[in-house]
Every structure is written in structure tokens, then in C-alpha cells.
Scaffold this motif. Structure first.
Motif, PDB file in Angstrom:
ATOM      1  N   ASP A  70      33.352  21.039   6.049  1.00  0.00           N
ATOM      2  CA  ASP A  70      33.902  22.632   6.400  1.00  0.00           C
ATOM      3  C   ASP A  70      33.336  23.145   5.201  1.00  0.00           C
ATOM      4  OD1 ASP A  70      34.431  24.068   8.014  1.00  0.00           O
ATOM      5  OD2 ASP A  70      36.639  23.881   7.751  1.00  0.00           O
ATOM      6  N   HIS A  73      30.855  29.250   6.251  1.00  0.00           N
ATOM      7  CA  HIS A  73      30.285  29.260   7.474  1.00  0.00           C
ATOM      8  C   HIS A  73      29.129  30.680   7.211  1.00  0.00           C
ATOM      9  CE1 HIS A  73      32.127  25.959   8.388  1.00  0.00           C
ATOM     10  NE2 HIS A  73      33.032  26.916   9.005  1.00  0.00           N
ATOM     11  N   LYS A 119      32.063  20.132  10.231  1.00  0.00           N
ATOM     12  CA  LYS A 119      32.265  21.225  10.803  1.00  0.00           C
ATOM     13  C   LYS A 119      31.372  22.217  10.824  1.00  0.00           C
ATOM     14  CE  LYS A 119      36.658  24.292  11.856  1.00  0.00           C
ATOM     15  NZ  LYS A 119      36.499  25.189  10.510  1.00  0.00           N
ATOM     16  N   ASN A 121      30.982  26.407  12.410  1.00  0.00           N
ATOM     17  CA  ASN A 121      30.943  27.205  13.492  1.00  0.00           C
ATOM     18  C   ASN A 121      29.556  28.911  13.093  1.00  0.00           C
ATOM     19  OD1 ASN A 121      31.627  30.185  13.539  1.00  0.00           O
ATOM     20  ND2 ASN A 121      33.618  29.671  14.804  1.00  0.00           N
ATOM     21  N   THR A 150      32.653  26.737  17.631  1.00  0.00           N
ATOM     22  CA  THR A 150      32.778  26.181  16.997  1.00  0.00           C
ATOM     23  C   THR A 150      32.134  24.587  16.999  1.00  0.00           C
ATOM     24  OG1 THR A 150      34.235  26.620  16.066  1.00  0.00           O
ATOM     25  CG2 THR A 150      34.591  25.227  14.965  1.00  0.00           C
TER      26      THR A 150
END
Length: 161
Positions: A70, A73, A119, A121, A150
Motif C-alpha cells: 500500500d 498514492h 492497494k 487509490n 480504491t
């Protein structure tokens, strides 16, 4: 921290989506180790088990069964903004190279047939642009996320032969 962790999270941040933030099956890493007070008075902690940069992971090839990824972003945000403090920010100039290197490193430390859970977004960068930065093909994920933007995408490392 246990002697062997089959799972790596190299950009753990505040471990927000983990049910057990101290799960000893996971090695939590991040480039920062810090704590601060949010605008509403709550504390926010980024406390990795180990400092690491997802672009240069300090592990041998094929170390982990799973990598959970993650990364930041955002590429456009104020240095002291709440979002940057909480999630980090990509470099405006090098973000494409950084993301490509990140994928390369995460797949390098992943065992053959291991799983990478990614992950992303797409508030500022569409996931289609991100997926072009890796030669690995997604196995499955949510292709059309609702209002949040997301994506959760699952990859499986193929046999190198």
C-alpha cells in the motif's frame, strides 16, 4: 517479532487496514518511524518493525510468501498536509521509476507462486497507469471500485522458468 515472518508489508504506514497491527506473521516496514498529533487531537503513529525503502528491499530473493503493498498514492500535495503526514507522497519527478522499481523489488523478494496484494487509490493517478509499470499481470481484483476509487489487486508470482 517472530524469527520468521512469511508476510512483508514494506510500506506499512499506520497499519490502518490490518486487523491485528502487531501480527507476528508480518514484518512491517516503512521509510519513516514517527508519531504526531492529528488536527482532531488523536495521535498517529508510523512504527515499523524495520526501516526499509520498498525500492531497495534488504532481503534475499524469494524470502516471503506474501507481500502486501500500500504505497503512497499522492504526487500532488502540500508537504505538511494531513494526507502527506498520514500516507506519504510520491516524488513529482521520479514517481514512475519509483513505482516500477517498487514492483520489481517486491516481486524479487516474493517466492515463486507467492502472492502480492496491492492497494491503490486513483485520486491522482489512474490504476491503469500504475499497472503499466510492471510486467506482472494481475490475477484478480476489484476492477470498478465504488466512490472511494480504491483498488485491491492480487498478483501471483509466476515460475521464472
Amino acid at each position: 517479532m517472530s524469527a520468521y515472518q512469511p508476510v512483508l508489508d514494506p510500506a506499512c504506514g499506520g497499519r490502518m487496514f490490518w486487523f491485528d497491527k502487531s501480527d507476528d506473521r508480518v514484518l512491517f516496514g516503512d521509510v519513516r518511524d514517527e508519531s504526531w498529533e492529528l488536527c482532531d487531537g488523536r495521535r498517529f503513529d508510523v512504527r515499523p518493525d524495520m526501516l526499509m525503502d520498498y525500492r531497495d528491499l534488504p532481503f534475499p530473493d524469494e524470502t516471503f510468501r506474501m507481500v502486501v503493498l500500500d504505497p503512497p498514492h499522492l504526487r500532488n500535495a502540500g508537504d505538511t498536509s494531513y494526507m502527506v503526514q498520514k500516507y506519504g507522497c510520491l516524488d513529482q519527478e521520479t514517481w514512475k521509476t519509483d513505482i516500477k522499481t517498487m514492483f520489481d523489488e517486491c516481486f524479487r523478494v516474493l517466492k515463486t507462486y507467492g502472492t502480492l496484494i496491492f492497494k491503490w487509490n486513483e485520486t491522482q493517478i489512474p490504476v491503469s497507469q500504475i499497472l503499466k509499470l510492471t510486467a506482472h499481470k494481475p490475477l484478480f481484483g476489484n476492477k470498478q471500485p465504488n466512490r472511494t476509487g480504491t483498488h485491491w489487486i492480487v498478483f501471483m508470482k509466476e515460475d521464472a522458468k
